[in-house]
Design a protein around this motif. Structure first.
Motif, PDB file in Angstrom:
ATOM      1  N   PRO A 103      -6.412 -26.793 -31.936  1.00 23.06           N
ATOM      2  CA  PRO A 103      -7.433 -27.738 -32.405  1.00 23.06           C
ATOM      3  C   PRO A 103      -8.805 -27.071 -32.472  1.00 23.06           C
ATOM      4  O   PRO A 103      -9.289 -26.532 -31.477  1.00 23.06           O
ATOM      5  N   ILE A 104      -9.430 -27.098 -33.655  1.00 24.18           N
ATOM      6  CA  ILE A 104     -10.674 -26.353 -33.857  1.00 24.18           C
ATOM      7  C   ILE A 104     -11.732 -27.203 -34.548  1.00 24.18           C
ATOM      8  O   ILE A 104     -11.437 -28.213 -35.196  1.00 24.18           O
ATOM      9  N   LEU A 105     -12.983 -26.759 -34.415  1.00 23.74           N
ATOM     10  CA  LEU A 105     -14.098 -27.192 -35.250  1.00 23.74           C
ATOM     11  C   LEU A 105     -14.452 -26.035 -36.166  1.00 23.74           C
ATOM     12  O   LEU A 105     -14.474 -24.888 -35.731  1.00 23.74           O
ATOM     13  N   LEU A 148     -14.451 -23.398 -31.407  1.00 25.72           N
ATOM     14  CA  LEU A 148     -15.409 -23.496 -32.497  1.00 25.72           C
ATOM     15  C   LEU A 148     -15.287 -22.222 -33.330  1.00 25.72           C
ATOM     16  O   LEU A 148     -15.447 -21.114 -32.812  1.00 25.72           O
ATOM     17  N   VAL A 149     -14.996 -22.394 -34.624  1.00 28.21           N
ATOM     18  CA  VAL A 149     -14.885 -21.252 -35.535  1.00 28.21           C
ATOM     19  C   VAL A 149     -16.095 -21.271 -36.469  1.00 28.21           C
ATOM     20  O   VAL A 149     -16.286 -22.236 -37.217  1.00 28.21           O
ATOM     21  N   VAL A 150     -16.896 -20.205 -36.404  1.00 24.75           N
ATOM     22  CA  VAL A 150     -18.131 -20.121 -37.184  1.00 24.75           C
ATOM     23  C   VAL A 150     -17.990 -19.025 -38.227  1.00 24.75           C
ATOM     24  O   VAL A 150     -17.600 -17.900 -37.908  1.00 24.75           O
ATOM     25  N   LEU A 162     -28.802 -19.972 -32.313  1.00 25.87           N
ATOM     26  CA  LEU A 162     -28.110 -21.055 -33.016  1.00 25.87           C
ATOM     27  C   LEU A 162     -26.660 -21.169 -32.545  1.00 25.87           C
ATOM     28  O   LEU A 162     -26.136 -22.271 -32.372  1.00 25.87           O
ATOM     29  N   LEU A 163     -26.016 -20.035 -32.340  1.00 22.08           N
ATOM     30  CA  LEU A 163     -24.635 -20.042 -31.844  1.00 22.08           C
ATOM     31  C   LEU A 163     -24.560 -20.626 -30.441  1.00 22.08           C
ATOM     32  O   LEU A 163     -23.646 -21.387 -30.126  1.00 22.08           O
ATOM     33  N   ALA A 164     -25.513 -20.260 -29.593  1.00 21.78           N
ATOM     34  CA  ALA A 164     -25.521 -20.782 -28.231  1.00 21.78           C
ATOM     35  C   ALA A 164     -25.672 -22.300 -28.232  1.00 21.78           C
ATOM     36  O   ALA A 164     -24.973 -23.013 -27.490  1.00 21.78           O
ATOM     37  N   ALA A 165     -26.569 -22.811 -29.078  1.00 21.93           N
ATOM     38  CA  ALA A 165     -26.769 -24.254 -29.158  1.00 21.93           C
ATOM     39  C   ALA A 165     -25.529 -24.954 -29.699  1.00 21.93           C
ATOM     40  O   ALA A 165     -25.125 -26.020 -29.205  1.00 21.93           O
ATOM     41  N   ALA A 166     -24.902 -24.359 -30.717  1.00 27.06           N
ATOM     42  CA  ALA A 166     -23.708 -24.956 -31.314  1.00 27.06           C
ATOM     43  C   ALA A 166     -22.554 -24.969 -30.313  1.00 27.06           C
ATOM     44  O   ALA A 166     -21.817 -25.962 -30.215  1.00 27.06           O
ATOM     45  N   ALA A 170     -20.770 -28.390 -29.037  1.00 31.64           N
ATOM     46  CA  ALA A 170     -19.365 -28.627 -29.357  1.00 31.64           C
ATOM     47  C   ALA A 170     -18.524 -28.854 -28.104  1.00 31.64           C
ATOM     48  O   ALA A 170     -17.483 -29.518 -28.157  1.00 31.64           O
ATOM     49  N   GLY A 171     -18.951 -28.277 -26.977  1.00 30.12           N
ATOM     50  CA  GLY A 171     -18.208 -28.452 -25.733  1.00 30.12           C
ATOM     51  C   GLY A 171     -16.810 -27.858 -25.770  1.00 30.12           C
ATOM     52  O   GLY A 171     -15.881 -28.402 -25.177  1.00 30.12           O
ATOM     53  N   VAL A 172     -16.653 -26.728 -26.467  1.00 33.30           N
ATOM     54  CA  VAL A 172     -15.336 -26.108 -26.624  1.00 33.30           C
ATOM     55  C   VAL A 172     -15.101 -25.046 -25.555  1.00 33.30           C
ATOM     56  O   VAL A 172     -16.029 -24.618 -24.863  1.00 33.30           O
TER      57      VAL A 172
END
Length: 323
Positions: A103-105, A148-150, A162-166, A170-172
């Motif tokens: 399961p991903i974002l 979380l996949v960016v 930005l990655l740290a905040a995301a 996301a709480g992943v």
């Protein structure tokens, strides 16, 4: 098990053949391991035969399982039973990660469309997606996503906050960052902060593999050496000595001397490289110090193995390795 039963079990001793059979090992393999790596403090019978306790047989069984999973016996031989148990538990945990869709974002301009258009199963369960990294917070963290996949075409240091905040929003459990162009320094900085960073794969099927690897890494974070381990012993073999052992080992049917010396050549080189590698900031310096110590500790373990092998097979040892 009560105390009398444990005491009775402790008195049970097995000869080499029986111990090997119970551990799932060919008896010849057990003999080679004992000769080269001194695996256990096996007792001797009055006729000079090795005798193994129940606990020693259990340790041999763990060694066999880990070797079958791809670990080197030369490294495993010096580990305590508790460490072997932890490695087996970690490997079993990793295997469970590989079952079922992950399961991903998804955060990226094109990856979500590519995944949605793919007709073949990808091993991914997309719970939510957005086009820009700044929109991840709007997706919420109650959707059960684990990774979380960016996707970023160009990745530089400006993306780090930005990655740290995301990731926090996301709480992943893990974050995979995919790029097309990125400076190596930025990649090192992100990896030191626990991100799995990789180039955007041509085959979407690889995304699931990256996600599973990231999850496994989150459960098994790279630990720093103990605070007291600020240095390791200096090398016992210089490159000339390693070359001499490798050449002398050519007369043997066993190729272990050559393989071990090759590993020590590489470890020694990487240890020196880590010590000299340029550091951009204190975090980078800490990471490279950890790499230097880790490679030095691995070198010491393999030097022990090479010394035991050289003694067993009559290979030349420098004076620095005889002490």
């Amino acid at each position: 098990m009560n105390a009398p039963q444990k005491a009775e079990q402790d008195r049970i001793m097995y000869r080499s053949g029986a111990a090997a059979r119970l551990a799932g090992l060919p008896v010849e393999t057990l003999r080679i391991w004992e000769r080269r790596y001194s695996l256990s403090d096996a007792e001797r019978s009055e006729h000079g035969q090795r005798l193994y306790s129940v606990e020693q047989v259990a340790r041999l069984s763990m060694l066999k399982q880990l070797v079958d999973q791809g670990h080197a016996i030369g490294v495993l031989a010096g580990l305590a039973r508790e460490q072997l148990q932890a490695m087996l538990a970690a490997n079993a945990s990793d295997a469970r990660v590989g079952s079922g869709p992950v399961p991903i974002l998804l955060a990226g301009p094109s990856l979500a469309r590519r995944v949605a258009a793919e007709r073949q199963p990808l091993g991914l369960d997309v719970r939510a997606s957005c086009a820009r990294l700044e929109q991840v917070a709007e997706l919420g963290n109650g959707n059960g996503a684990q990774v979380l996949v960016v996707e970023r075409s160009e990745l530089d240091d400006s993306a780090i906050p930005l990655l740290a905040a995301a990731r926090e929003a996301a709480g992943v459990a893990a974050t995979v960052v995919l790029y097309r162009f990125c400076a190596s320094a930025t990649i090192r900085a992100l990896r030191s902060q626990g991100y799995l960073v990789a180039r955007v794969p041509a085959d979407l099927g690889e995304v699931a593999l990256l996600c599973r690897s990231a999850l496994a890494g989150q459960r098994l974070p790279l630990r720093e050496p103990a605070a007291t381990a600020t240095a390791v012993a200096p090398p016992r073999f210089d490159e000339e000595a390693l070359a001499a052992i490798s050449a002398a080992g050519n007369r043997l049917s066993c190729e272990c001397p050559r393989h071990l010396t090759d590993l020590l050549f590489m470890l020694g080189s990487f240890e020196r490289y880590s010590a000299q590698c340029a550091n951009r900031n204190p975090e980078d310096a800490r990471l490279h110090k950890m790499l230097e110590l880790a490679s030095g500790q691995a070198r010491v373990v393999l030097e022990d193995a090479l010394t035991a092998l050289a003694v067993a097979d009559g290979l030349p040892l420098p004076a620095s390795a005889r002490t």
